[in-house]
Design a protein around this motif. Structure first.
Motif, short mmCIF file in Angstrom:
data_model
loop_
_atom_site.label_atom_id
_atom_site.label_comp_id
_atom_site.label_asym_id
_atom_site.label_seq_id
_atom_site.Cartn_x
_atom_site.Cartn_y
_atom_site.Cartn_z
N SER A 41 0.85 -1.18 0.00
CA SER A 41 0.00 0.00 0.00
C SER A 41 0.89 1.23 0.00
O SER A 41 1.75 1.38 0.87
CB SER A 41 -0.90 -0.01 1.23
N LEU A 42 0.72 2.09 -1.01
CA LEU A 42 1.54 3.27 -1.15
C LEU A 42 0.67 4.50 -0.96
O LEU A 42 -0.49 4.50 -1.33
CB LEU A 42 2.18 3.31 -2.54
N GLY A 43 1.22 5.56 -0.40
CA GLY A 43 0.45 6.78 -0.21
C GLY A 43 -0.44 6.70 1.00
O GLY A 43 -0.10 6.09 2.02
N SER A 44 -1.63 7.28 0.90
CA SER A 44 -2.56 7.36 2.02
C SER A 44 -3.01 5.98 2.47
O SER A 44 -3.24 5.09 1.65
CB SER A 44 -3.77 8.19 1.61
N SER A 45 -3.14 5.78 3.79
CA SER A 45 -3.54 4.48 4.31
C SER A 45 -4.98 4.48 4.82
O SER A 45 -5.37 3.57 5.54
CB SER A 45 -2.59 4.07 5.44
N THR A 46 -5.75 5.48 4.44
CA THR A 46 -7.16 5.52 4.83
C THR A 46 -7.85 4.27 4.27
O THR A 46 -7.78 4.00 3.07
CB THR A 46 -7.84 6.78 4.27
N ALA A 47 -8.53 3.53 5.15
CA ALA A 47 -9.07 2.22 4.78
C ALA A 47 -10.01 2.29 3.58
O ALA A 47 -9.92 1.46 2.67
CB ALA A 47 -9.78 1.59 5.97
#
Length: 171
Positions: free
Chosen positions: A132-138
């Motif tokens: 997962s790259l960038g934002s980790s907002t589900a």
């Protein structure tokens, strides 16, 4: 002899694997105090390549989960899997989230974070690598993963589009 009926729910509902990805609580301050609201993000799959996600919001946790599962069942997509893994490497993007999905040899398992792992488990994939790259907002990671899934190409469809057989395509 008595005739027994099965009063369980629809047998179609039992075939799905339901996974809760996140459950968020939000508060709104009103005159009488705080009003709680819940949002649930779930992933539903049949373990044979079909998977979907849904977001449900309600004032009650169980109602939010129920709504999200119903939405997920309405939005099923098919992952073209080959021997429990993906056919090729792909990057999916949604807003500032990016998800890299890579095929893996058998025995590797699912190497992924919580949100991508839930999707691959529900879909029935056994060997996948992801980052997962960038934002980790589900919610955004789930949507980026589904963007990647929608871009996956099946070898049979590619061969048919080119007007060739699978043997001609792979040489």
């Amino acid at each position: 002899m008595e005739h027994q009926k099965n009063f369980d729910k629809d047998p179609k509902e039992k075939e799905f694997v339901e996974k809760l990805v996140t459950l968020n609580r939000t508060c709104k301050t009103v005159k009488g105090g705080r009003r709680m609201s819940f949002s649930a993000l779930t992933v539903v799959g049949d373990g044979k390549g079909r998977v979907g996600y849904g977001l449900g919001k309600a004032n009650d946790v169980s109602e939010a989960i129920k709504k999200s599962i119903d939405r997920a069942k309405r939005n099923l997509v098919v992952i073209p899997m080959k021997n429990g893994t993906l056919p090729h490497e792909i990057i999916g993007r949604y807003k500032s989230s990016e998800v890299l999905l890579k095929p893996a040899c058998s025995g590797t398992g699912i190497i992924a974070g919580g949100t991508v792992r839930a999707i691959m488990d529900a879909a029935g994939a056994t060997d996948v690598q992801s980052k997962s790259l960038g934002s980790s907002t589900a919610v955004n990671v789930v949507r980026a993963t589904f963007d990647a899934i929608s871009k996956l190409m099946d070898a049979k469809k590619v061969a048919a589009n080119r007007g060739k057989t699978l043997d001609e395509l792979w040489g």
